[in-house]
Motif scaffolding. Sequence first.
Motif, PDB file in Angstrom:
ATOM      1  N   GLU A  63       0.697   6.310  -6.205  1.00  0.00           N
ATOM      2  CA  GLU A  63       1.567   6.298  -5.014  1.00  0.00           C
ATOM      3  C   GLU A  63       1.008   7.115  -3.857  1.00  0.00           C
ATOM      4  O   GLU A  63       1.127   6.723  -2.697  1.00  0.00           O
ATOM      5  CB  GLU A  63       2.957   6.829  -5.386  1.00  0.00           C
ATOM      6  CG  GLU A  63       3.675   6.001  -6.427  1.00  0.00           C
ATOM      7  CD  GLU A  63       3.995   4.601  -5.941  1.00  0.00           C
ATOM      8  OE1 GLU A  63       4.338   4.435  -4.758  1.00  0.00           O
ATOM      9  OE2 GLU A  63       3.886   3.671  -6.763  1.00  0.00           O
ATOM     10  N   ARG A  67      -2.764  -4.982 -12.828  1.00  0.00           N
ATOM     11  CA  ARG A  67      -2.036  -3.730 -13.051  1.00  0.00           C
ATOM     12  C   ARG A  67      -1.886  -3.545 -14.553  1.00  0.00           C
ATOM     13  O   ARG A  67      -1.295  -4.396 -15.226  1.00  0.00           O
ATOM     14  CB  ARG A  67      -0.692  -3.786 -12.350  1.00  0.00           C
ATOM     15  CG  ARG A  67      -0.826  -3.748 -10.841  1.00  0.00           C
ATOM     16  CD  ARG A  67       0.530  -3.924 -10.171  1.00  0.00           C
ATOM     17  NE  ARG A  67       0.498  -3.599  -8.765  1.00  0.00           N
ATOM     18  CZ  ARG A  67       0.168  -4.452  -7.809  1.00  0.00           C
ATOM     19  NH1 ARG A  67      -0.173  -5.690  -8.113  1.00  0.00           N
ATOM     20  NH2 ARG A  67       0.175  -4.076  -6.544  1.00  0.00           N
ATOM     21  N   GLY A  99      -4.407   1.305 -13.262  1.00  0.00           N
ATOM     22  CA  GLY A  99      -3.473   1.826 -14.255  1.00  0.00           C
ATOM     23  C   GLY A  99      -2.125   2.110 -13.618  1.00  0.00           C
ATOM     24  O   GLY A  99      -2.044   2.780 -12.591  1.00  0.00           O
ATOM     25  N   GLU A 100      -1.090   1.595 -14.219  1.00  0.00           N
ATOM     26  CA  GLU A 100       0.255   1.814 -13.666  1.00  0.00           C
ATOM     27  C   GLU A 100       0.759   3.239 -13.884  1.00  0.00           C
ATOM     28  O   GLU A 100       1.702   3.659 -13.228  1.00  0.00           O
ATOM     29  CB  GLU A 100       1.237   0.810 -14.263  1.00  0.00           C
ATOM     30  CG  GLU A 100       1.010  -0.602 -13.769  1.00  0.00           C
ATOM     31  CD  GLU A 100       2.045  -1.581 -14.269  1.00  0.00           C
ATOM     32  OE1 GLU A 100       2.703  -1.326 -15.298  1.00  0.00           O
ATOM     33  OE2 GLU A 100       2.198  -2.618 -13.608  1.00  0.00           O
ATOM     34  N   ALA A 101       0.134   3.981 -14.808  1.00  0.00           N
ATOM     35  CA  ALA A 101       0.536   5.369 -15.062  1.00  0.00           C
ATOM     36  C   ALA A 101      -0.388   6.358 -14.355  1.00  0.00           C
ATOM     37  O   ALA A 101      -0.389   7.546 -14.670  1.00  0.00           O
ATOM     38  CB  ALA A 101       0.555   5.641 -16.566  1.00  0.00           C
ATOM     39  N   ASP A 102      -1.163   5.884 -13.397  1.00  0.00           N
ATOM     40  CA  ASP A 102      -2.109   6.719 -12.653  1.00  0.00           C
ATOM     41  C   ASP A 102      -1.339   7.664 -11.736  1.00  0.00           C
ATOM     42  O   ASP A 102      -0.534   7.213 -10.909  1.00  0.00           O
ATOM     43  CB  ASP A 102      -3.039   5.827 -11.840  1.00  0.00           C
ATOM     44  CG  ASP A 102      -4.226   6.552 -11.267  1.00  0.00           C
ATOM     45  OD1 ASP A 102      -4.071   7.706 -10.813  1.00  0.00           O
ATOM     46  OD2 ASP A 102      -5.316   5.963 -11.246  1.00  0.00           O
ATOM     47  N   SER A 103      -1.591   8.958 -11.870  1.00  0.00           N
ATOM     48  CA  SER A 103      -0.857   9.930 -11.047  1.00  0.00           C
ATOM     49  C   SER A 103      -1.235   9.839  -9.565  1.00  0.00           C
ATOM     50  O   SER A 103      -0.522  10.364  -8.713  1.00  0.00           O
ATOM     51  CB  SER A 103      -1.107  11.352 -11.568  1.00  0.00           C
ATOM     52  OG  SER A 103      -2.488  11.673 -11.479  1.00  0.00           O
ATOM     53  N   PRO A 121      -0.368  -1.611 -17.591  1.00  0.00           N
ATOM     54  CA  PRO A 121       0.682  -0.684 -18.018  1.00  0.00           C
ATOM     55  C   PRO A 121       0.158   0.356 -19.004  1.00  0.00           C
ATOM     56  O   PRO A 121      -0.653   0.045 -19.875  1.00  0.00           O
ATOM     57  CB  PRO A 121       1.728  -1.582 -18.685  1.00  0.00           C
ATOM     58  CG  PRO A 121       1.163  -2.951 -18.738  1.00  0.00           C
ATOM     59  CD  PRO A 121      -0.129  -2.981 -18.003  1.00  0.00           C
ATOM     60  N   GLY A 122       0.607   1.591 -18.827  1.00  0.00           N
ATOM     61  CA  GLY A 122       0.277   2.663 -19.748  1.00  0.00           C
ATOM     62  C   GLY A 122      -1.063   3.341 -19.496  1.00  0.00           C
ATOM     63  O   GLY A 122      -1.383   4.313 -20.163  1.00  0.00           O
ATOM     64  N   TYR A 123      -1.843   2.846 -18.551  1.00  0.00           N
ATOM     65  CA  TYR A 123      -3.153   3.452 -18.273  1.00  0.00           C
ATOM     66  C   TYR A 123      -3.081   4.348 -17.052  1.00  0.00           C
ATOM     67  O   TYR A 123      -2.343   4.081 -16.110  1.00  0.00           O
ATOM     68  CB  TYR A 123      -4.214   2.367 -18.038  1.00  0.00           C
ATOM     69  CG  TYR A 123      -4.676   1.726 -19.315  1.00  0.00           C
ATOM     70  CD1 TYR A 123      -5.703   2.283 -20.063  1.00  0.00           C
ATOM     71  CD2 TYR A 123      -4.076   0.570 -19.777  1.00  0.00           C
ATOM     72  CE1 TYR A 123      -6.125   1.698 -21.246  1.00  0.00           C
ATOM     73  CE2 TYR A 123      -4.496  -0.030 -20.956  1.00  0.00           C
ATOM     74  CZ  TYR A 123      -5.523   0.541 -21.681  1.00  0.00           C
ATOM     75  OH  TYR A 123      -5.930  -0.041 -22.845  1.00  0.00           O
ATOM     76  N   ASP A 124      -3.888   5.403 -17.087  1.00  0.00           N
ATOM     77  CA  ASP A 124      -3.932   6.350 -15.971  1.00  0.00           C
ATOM     78  C   ASP A 124      -5.288   6.256 -15.280  1.00  0.00           C
ATOM     79  O   ASP A 124      -5.789   5.163 -15.052  1.00  0.00           O
ATOM     80  CB  ASP A 124      -3.619   7.767 -16.445  1.00  0.00           C
ATOM     81  CG  ASP A 124      -4.546   8.233 -17.568  1.00  0.00           C
ATOM     82  OD1 ASP A 124      -5.571   7.569 -17.832  1.00  0.00           O
ATOM     83  OD2 ASP A 124      -4.248   9.273 -18.169  1.00  0.00           O
ATOM     84  N   HIS A 125      -5.885   7.379 -14.953  1.00  0.00           N
ATOM     85  CA  HIS A 125      -7.126   7.443 -14.179  1.00  0.00           C
ATOM     86  C   HIS A 125      -8.237   8.061 -15.035  1.00  0.00           C
ATOM     87  O   HIS A 125      -9.114   8.744 -14.535  1.00  0.00           O
ATOM     88  CB  HIS A 125      -6.878   8.310 -12.926  1.00  0.00           C
ATOM     89  CG  HIS A 125      -7.786   8.024 -11.777  1.00  0.00           C
ATOM     90  ND1 HIS A 125      -7.510   7.076 -10.848  1.00  0.00           N
ATOM     91  CD2 HIS A 125      -8.965   8.567 -11.410  1.00  0.00           C
ATOM     92  CE1 HIS A 125      -8.462   7.055  -9.934  1.00  0.00           C
ATOM     93  NE2 HIS A 125      -9.372   7.946 -10.258  1.00  0.00           N
TER      94      HIS A 125
END
Length: 70
Positions: free
Chosen positions: A17, A40, A10-14, A42-46
């Motif tokens: 980085e 990758r 997920g590209e929005a995963d906190s 987009p818009g998905y997190d963890h």
Amino acid sequence: RVAELLVDQGEADSFLESQLKPELLEAACAEAGIPLTLRRQPGYDHSYSFVSTFMADHLAWHAERLSLAA
């Protein structure tokens, strides 16, 4: 030996980085000669929503490879 890998990120995963660092996995796979499909998203997190969204794809991917190995 691992024949190949499938990873969804997920590209929005906190954690992207600071902890996950998919670019390091890409480099390690390239160095080891292991094909990597790194998708990758987009818009998905963890979250559970992320995992549940792509679970069927992963099960099908593994089932295909297991049937080829049989």
